[in-house]
Scaffold this motif. Structure first.
Motif, PDB file in Angstrom:
ATOM      1  N   ASP A 251       0.842  -1.194   0.000  1.00 34.64           N
ATOM      2  CA  ASP A 251       0.000   0.000   0.000  1.00 34.64           C
ATOM      3  C   ASP A 251       0.877   1.244   0.000  1.00 34.64           C
ATOM      4  O   ASP A 251       1.913   1.287   0.669  1.00 34.64           O
ATOM      5  N   THR A 285      -4.612   8.700   3.319  1.00 33.92           N
ATOM      6  CA  THR A 285      -5.110   8.340   1.988  1.00 33.92           C
ATOM      7  C   THR A 285      -4.208   7.252   1.431  1.00 33.92           C
ATOM      8  O   THR A 285      -2.990   7.427   1.357  1.00 33.92           O
ATOM      9  N   ARG A 287      -3.294   4.328  -1.556  1.00 31.95           N
ATOM     10  CA  ARG A 287      -3.442   3.856  -2.930  1.00 31.95           C
ATOM     11  C   ARG A 287      -3.035   2.392  -2.985  1.00 31.95           C
ATOM     12  O   ARG A 287      -1.937   2.029  -2.592  1.00 31.95           O
ATOM     13  N   ARG A 288      -3.956   1.552  -3.483  1.00 34.59           N
ATOM     14  CA  ARG A 288      -3.700   0.120  -3.613  1.00 34.59           C
ATOM     15  C   ARG A 288      -4.060  -0.283  -5.041  1.00 34.59           C
ATOM     16  O   ARG A 288      -5.232  -0.441  -5.376  1.00 34.59           O
ATOM     17  N   GLY A 289      -3.049  -0.386  -5.896  1.00 32.76           N
ATOM     18  CA  GLY A 289      -3.317  -0.640  -7.305  1.00 32.76           C
ATOM     19  C   GLY A 289      -4.038   0.551  -7.913  1.00 32.76           C
ATOM     20  O   GLY A 289      -3.581   1.691  -7.831  1.00 32.76           O
ATOM     21  N   ASP A 290      -5.208   0.301  -8.523  1.00 31.64           N
ATOM     22  CA  ASP A 290      -6.022   1.373  -9.109  1.00 31.64           C
ATOM     23  C   ASP A 290      -7.027   1.940  -8.125  1.00 31.64           C
ATOM     24  O   ASP A 290      -7.783   2.864  -8.443  1.00 31.64           O
ATOM     25  N   GLU A 291      -7.027   1.410  -6.914  1.00 32.99           N
ATOM     26  CA  GLU A 291      -8.002   1.827  -5.889  1.00 32.99           C
ATOM     27  C   GLU A 291      -7.383   2.863  -4.956  1.00 32.99           C
ATOM     28  O   GLU A 291      -6.197   2.805  -4.640  1.00 32.99           O
ATOM     29  N   GLN A 292      -8.190   3.816  -4.505  1.00 38.83           N
ATOM     30  CA  GLN A 292      -7.740   4.802  -3.533  1.00 38.83           C
ATOM     31  C   GLN A 292      -8.815   4.963  -2.468  1.00 38.83           C
ATOM     32  O   GLN A 292     -10.009   5.086  -2.784  1.00 38.83           O
ATOM     33  N   PHE A 293      -8.425   4.981  -1.207  1.00 42.53           N
ATOM     34  CA  PHE A 293      -9.394   5.075  -0.101  1.00 42.53           C
ATOM     35  C   PHE A 293      -8.715   5.703   1.111  1.00 42.53           C
ATOM     36  O   PHE A 293      -7.478   5.817   1.166  1.00 42.53           O
TER      37      PHE A 293
END
Length: 471
Positions: A251, A285, A287-293
């Motif tokens: 991550d 914040t 970023r995990r691959g193409d995901e952000q949360f």
């Protein structure tokens, strides 16, 4: 990692270190054979031999002090303090022409230099690992209580020059790095030219000195900044806030409390500041691959070590994953290494800088560097590159005109040419013995600080955080 892994790395370091010393001494040995000098001993390392054998009238030995090596040549300047008393009295041996002595003395540095050239050609072919972070001058973190912050520098700024010297990297030992320009600066205030939002600005920073104990190296100038680097998680403590929040290795943390971060230190320093203030949650914040949360984490104190400050349980991170290979030419590598040693010696002996002999590294520091490089998956390429630098340094330092060094032998031979007779063996032995004692004392002095640095680093790295299991 298994104990066998560490033993294997340690053996690699010992073998490589002996190779560098052995090649240097082999130059002296072969030149002495060629010029017909009497050779009593070929030794790797100093001190009483822990192994020795005699072949063809020459004793080959391995000493117990891992700090160099020598070829015992009684017809040249004797070093009884290191080599022991000669088997054959010097007076009973034929005198050696000054030219022969000069050839033998030069051969050691020449072989070290040739080994550097060999390694440089290998690096040219196999490449040297590098990342974008190796060439950045963008600031990633600024201590909010430090001198750089007070002078106006902020995370995200890109440094262009320091005291009118252009900089191209942050931590490189070359003279165009941010760190080098800071520690070798001479003025009360250090002038930084930087870019922020496309505009060039100036900041004048009064350097800071970290307090040290008597057993630590004297601190050099700092301004308390760090380079920009991605914050990619690589190791989390079990049951920690980060692990319980669902974070995992790989991550990338890109922002904290809605503000972009440029370095892992932005998060770690924010948590560390809670040691002396109320603990408050942080929204990260991710970023995990193409995901952000977003994830909100509340730092807690670990169960072990006792008395620890609040922590998120992030034990390690990857500074850079985009590694590429560069192929510098042998000439570029040699020139860079020569510039590095000349710059270092200039800083050490300059009365205007705060760099002194205490900051030099010895055999223990060299072994530590090799050990750390070997642990990396691609470290063998870095080892080859560092060997270029080290062999060039070995060649140039040995040419300094000091007794017990090769340059000292050359100087004495030239003096013999001028005087038309050799220096008295008794006087020469006294000079050599005195300088040998100074050299041994200096090596022990440097080894003391090298060992202290290694022990403190290992102790800090070994303090793994342990958190209580959730109920």
């Amino acid at each position: 990692m298994s104990i066998l892994h560490y033993i294997f790395i340690a053996l690699e370091v010992v073998l490589l270190f002996n190779l560098l010393i052995g090649v240097h001494e082999l130059g002296h040995f072969l030149a002495a054979k060629w010029r017909g000098l009497k050779i009593e001993r070929f030794a790797i390392w100093f001190g009483k031999p822990i192994w020795k054998t005699k072949i063809g009238g020459v004793e080959y030995a391995l000493g117990w002090i891992p700090a160099g090596g020598y070829v015992a040549l009684p017809q040249m300047a004797t070093m009884e303090a290191i080599e022991g008393k000669a088997e054959t009295p010097v007076e009973q041996l034929p005198n050696v022409a000054p030219l022969d002595k000069i050839i033998v003395a030069i051969a050691g540095p020449l072989f070290s230099f040739l080994l550097a050239v060999f390694f440089a050609f290998v690096v040219w072919q196999v490449g040297k690992p590098t990342t974008e972070g190796d060439h950045t001058t963008q600031i990633g973190w600024v201590d909010q209580n430090g001198p750089a912050w007070k002078a106006g520098l902020r995370p995200g700024d890109t440094i262009l020059t320091i005291d009118d010297h252009a900089v191209k990297s942050f931590f490189s030992s070359s003279q165009d790095s941010v760190t080098w320009r800071i520690i070798t600066s001479e003025n009360t205030n250090i002038a930084f030219k930087y870019v922020r939002d496309g505009q060039e600005k100036m900041a004048y920073v009064t350097p800071y000195h970290h307090p040290t104990h008597w057993y630590e190296r004297r601190a050099l100038r700092q301004v308390l900044i760090a380079p920009a680097a991605p914050f990619i998680l690589d190791d989390l403590a079990s049951n920690s806030p980060a692990a319980l929040a669902g974070l995992t290795n790989g991550d990338e943390i890109t922002a904290m409390n809605g503000e972009k971060i440029f370095s892992p230190l932005a998060v770690l320093s924010a948590v560390d500041a809670m040691s002396n203030s109320p603990v408050r949650p942080l929204t990260l914040t991710v970023r995990r691959g193409d995901e952000q949360f977003d994830r909100t984490l509340l730092p807690v104190k670990p169960v072990q070590p006792a008395g620890s400050s609040p922590s998120l349980g992030i034990l390690d991170w990857q500074f850079e994953t985009n590694i590429t290979l560069v192929h510098p030419t042998p000439m570029d590598q040699i020139q860079s290494s020569v510039n590095q040693i000349i710059g270092t010696l200039g800083a050490v002996f300059s009365p205007k800088t705060e760099v002194g002999v205490q900051q030099l590294g010895g055999a223990i520091m060299i072994a530590r560097v090799y050990y750390n490089l070997f642990q990396d998956e691609d470290g063998w390429r870095q080892v080859l590159w560092f060997s270029v630098v080290l062999n060039v340094n070995l060649a140039l330092l040995n040419m300094l005109p000091l007794p017990v060094l090769d340059g000292g032998h050359i100087l004495l031979s030239l003096l013999e040419v001028i005087r038309r007779r050799p220096v008295s063996a008794r006087v020469l032995n006294g000079i050599q013995t005195g300088f040998a004692m100074l050299l041994i004392g200096f090596m022990l002095y440097i080894a003391f600080f090298d060992t202290g640095d290694w022990v403190r680093s290992a102790r800090d790295h070994g303090q793994q955080l342990k958190f209580a299991s959730p109920k």
